[in-house]
Design a protein around this motif. Structure first.
Motif, PDB file in Angstrom:
ATOM      1  N   VAL A   1     -66.789 165.442   3.515  1.00 38.37           N
ATOM      2  CA  VAL A   1     -67.408 164.441   3.972  1.00 38.37           C
ATOM      3  C   VAL A   1     -67.896 163.657   2.735  1.00 38.37           C
ATOM      4  N   LEU A   2     -67.258 162.434   2.900  1.00 35.81           N
ATOM      5  CA  LEU A   2     -67.296 161.476   1.749  1.00 35.81           C
ATOM      6  C   LEU A   2     -68.479 160.237   1.651  1.00 35.81           C
ATOM      7  N   LYS A   3     -69.041 159.615   0.512  1.00 31.97           N
ATOM      8  CA  LYS A   3     -69.923 158.723   0.784  1.00 31.97           C
ATOM      9  C   LYS A   3     -69.198 157.472   0.917  1.00 31.97           C
ATOM     10  N   LEU A   4     -69.527 156.330   1.699  1.00 34.55           N
ATOM     11  CA  LEU A   4     -68.917 155.077   1.857  1.00 34.55           C
ATOM     12  C   LEU A   4     -69.948 153.982   1.158  1.00 34.55           C
ATOM     13  N   MET A   5     -69.634 153.026   0.628  1.00 37.77           N
ATOM     14  CA  MET A   5     -70.330 151.937   0.093  1.00 37.77           C
ATOM     15  C   MET A   5     -70.156 150.661   0.783  1.00 37.77           C
TER      16      MET A   5
ATOM     17  N   VAL B   1     -69.028 163.145  -2.973  1.00 39.39           N
ATOM     18  CA  VAL B   1     -68.886 164.264  -2.038  1.00 39.39           C
ATOM     19  C   VAL B   1     -70.124 164.507  -1.262  1.00 39.39           C
ATOM     20  N   LEU B   2     -70.479 164.726  -0.107  1.00 36.63           N
ATOM     21  CA  LEU B   2     -71.572 165.035   0.495  1.00 36.63           C
ATOM     22  C   LEU B   2     -71.387 166.538   0.931  1.00 36.63           C
ATOM     23  N   GLY B   3     -70.312 166.914   1.633  1.00 35.44           N
ATOM     24  CA  GLY B   3     -70.131 167.973   2.046  1.00 35.44           C
ATOM     25  C   GLY B   3     -68.580 168.260   2.215  1.00 35.44           C
TER      26      GLY B   3
ATOM     27  N   GLY C   1     -69.188 173.489   5.480  1.00 40.63           N
ATOM     28  CA  GLY C   1     -70.354 172.677   4.729  1.00 40.63           C
ATOM     29  C   GLY C   1     -70.048 171.173   5.037  1.00 40.63           C
ATOM     30  N   LEU C   2     -69.587 170.831   6.289  1.00 38.23           N
ATOM     31  CA  LEU C   2     -69.355 169.518   6.611  1.00 38.23           C
ATOM     32  C   LEU C   2     -70.750 168.660   6.916  1.00 38.23           C
ATOM     33  N   ARG C   3     -71.490 168.542   6.004  1.00 40.40           N
ATOM     34  CA  ARG C   3     -72.667 168.086   6.242  1.00 40.40           C
ATOM     35  C   ARG C   3     -72.895 166.671   5.745  1.00 40.40           C
TER      36      ARG C   3
END
Length: 494
Positions: free
Chosen positions: A223-227, A177-179, A192-194
């Motif tokens: 906002v989630l990380k992608l791989m 989770v980024l934001g 905090g959607l950064r």
């Protein structure tokens, strides 16, 4: 420090009328048959009461609901897919005032996919399966994998810090989770959607909401990380001599395959027996019965042939050293799916059978084999006919240690006699090994009071201070996570 009170002076009719005005009549459920699935937990062990279930369709509606409930002293229980195993997503059974369940399933929009920044922005009601599909459609991977991915929601995954079968390589939800965007108990919106991987501007506030099980705020978007999307995978089931052999084989896999090791799942013999009987149409991958097995998955951007060769190298080294007793490499995607189905159906097989004592613990990898041996001996000393359903994410130290009733013992009788002593024994052994009594299932109601035995007074006091700062009335998911508050120390006067 005292427990906040939450006695609502308003009637159920007042609540329904006010919330209907916010979300509309079709999104405010009040009839008993409609309420039942929202007030009953996944395993049917916890059944609560609610004045209404509200289904907002926007962050603004969530904010309005929370602001009204805060102003009128109404308890709110946030809920996603209601797949909790700890009773954390349903209201209390004997509440002192009417409660409202706020379910986020209508907030199910994927808002943005950024393939340059490798981020996925979405509302909290998006199911995990839909999130993974959105990433895959964009040529990316969202790596969280858990058995309930078709029904669990991203907001619930965040609020419980979900783990799953790929934590070994990618980390748990906190790492992905980024934001976040969250509505506070009083209705204010934390925005905090950064999508930043570096942001050192003070406290990382999103971390308050990750793993807090809806007691500090309601996550409405993230906002989630992608791989990178792996292009190849290789899967095998290996019978091993013991849990200690499994740990040693994991070391061999890491040495040989490095970051390609994505999953390393432990399965006990009784767990395999149970799930094969439950599925009926699936046969054991081995000719002989074994006490312990591991499911290994490698993924990478390399060729499938190269990955198979690497996994074969790991298995052959294990066979030569005596760590591995037998092994079978998936020859097709269908084989791999069958192997994974065996692993993923263990939980449901227990639920259908009834009478398992679910201990979800984590232990440092260096001590996990000794813990399993000691905990098994302790359980069998209490009831020698107990079926030892032991399985889980051995690669990250998380073991689902779930003693199951003997086949000829009624579930009710077994749980009444052994739930408390077995849970306390297993949790105490995990704690003594430097572990945790809850690795990924959370605390909810089931483990709430146990925290008093395993958390220090300082830790508990700090958690209550945070809770009281954000939710002084105690209106947001009360009775979950936090045991009775620690009394403030008495300071002697000079």
């Amino acid at each position: 420090m005292t427990t906040p009170l939450h006695a609502s002076p308003v009637s159920t009719d007042d609540i329904v009328q006010a919330l209907t005005a916010i979300v509309g009549p079709q999104a405010c459920l009040t009839q008993a048959p409609d309420l039942k699935p929202f007030v009953t937990d996944y395993r049917g062990l916890y059944v609560g009461q609610a004045a209404a279930v509200v289904l907002p369709n926007s962050t603004q509606q969530v904010s309005q609901v929370m602001a009204w409930c805060h102003a009128h002293g109404v308890v709110v229980v946030p809920q996603g897919g209601n797949t909790s195993l700890m009773g954390g997503a349903v209201p209390e059974a004997q509440a002192s005032s009417p409660a409202v369940v706020l379910n986020l399933r209508r907030m199910n929009q994927v808002l943005a996919v950024d393939t340059v920044n490798d981020t996925l922005t979405l509302q909290a009601g998006v199911t995990l399966n839909a999130a993974r599909s959105a990433a895959e459609d964009a040529g990316r991977l969202f790596p969280l994998r858990i058995g309930s991915e078709g029904s669990c929601q991203i907001g619930g995954n965040i609020s419980t810090n979900a783990g799953g079968t790929a934590v070994l390589r990618y980390g748990n939800m906190r790492d992905l989770v980024l934001g976040v965007e969250a509505v506070l108990p009083d209705g204010r919106i934390y925005s905090g959607l950064r999508g930043l991987r570096k942001d050192n501007t003070g406290y990382d506030l999103k971390q308050l909401f990750i793993g807090s099980e809806g007691t500090l705020g309601i996550v409405t978007a993230a906002v989630l990380k992608l791989m990178p999307q792996p292009t190849a995978s290789s899967v095998a089931l290996a019978a091993v001599a013991s849990p200690a052999a499994a740990v040693a084989l994991l070391g061999e896999a890491k040495k040989t395959a490095g970051q390609a090791v994505t999953a390393f799942e432990l399965i006990s013999g009784p767990a395999l027996d149970l799930v094969l009987g439950y599925l009926g149409n699936v046969k054991s991958p081995f000719e002989a019965r074994h006490d312990w097995m591991v499911l290994i998955e490698l993924t990478s951007g390399a060729s499938a042939e190269g990955l198979d060769a690497t996994l074969m190298q790991v298995l052959e080294a294990g066979l030569d050293s005596g760590l591995v007793l037998d092994a079978t490499l998936a020859q097709s995607g269908a084989d791999a799916q069958t192997f994974w189905r065996i692993r993923e159906e263990i939980s449901d097989a227990q639920t259908r059978t009834g009478g398992s004592i679910k201990c979800d613990v984590s232990v440092p990898l260096s001590r996990i084999a000794a813990f399993i041996d000691e905990a098994t001996a302790a359980v069998l000393a209490l009831e020698p006919q107990t079926r030892m359903i032991v399985y889980g994410h051995m690669g990250d130290g998380n073991v689902h240690f779930n003693p199951l009733r003997p086949a000829d013992r009624p579930a009710k009788d077994y749980l009444a006699a052994f739930y408390e002593p077995i849970s306390r024994q297993v949790d105490s052994l995990a704690h003594a090994a430097g572990g945790s009594i809850s690795a990924e299932h959370g605390v909810g109601v089931a483990k709430r009071d146990d925290l008093s035995h395993y958390k220090s007074d300082v830790e508990l006091a700090l958690m209550w201070q945070i809770k009281n700062a954000l939710d002084p009335q105690g209106l947001l998911n009360p009775g979950k996570v936090l045991p009775a508050p620690v009394a403030a120390p008495v300071v002697a006067q000079a």
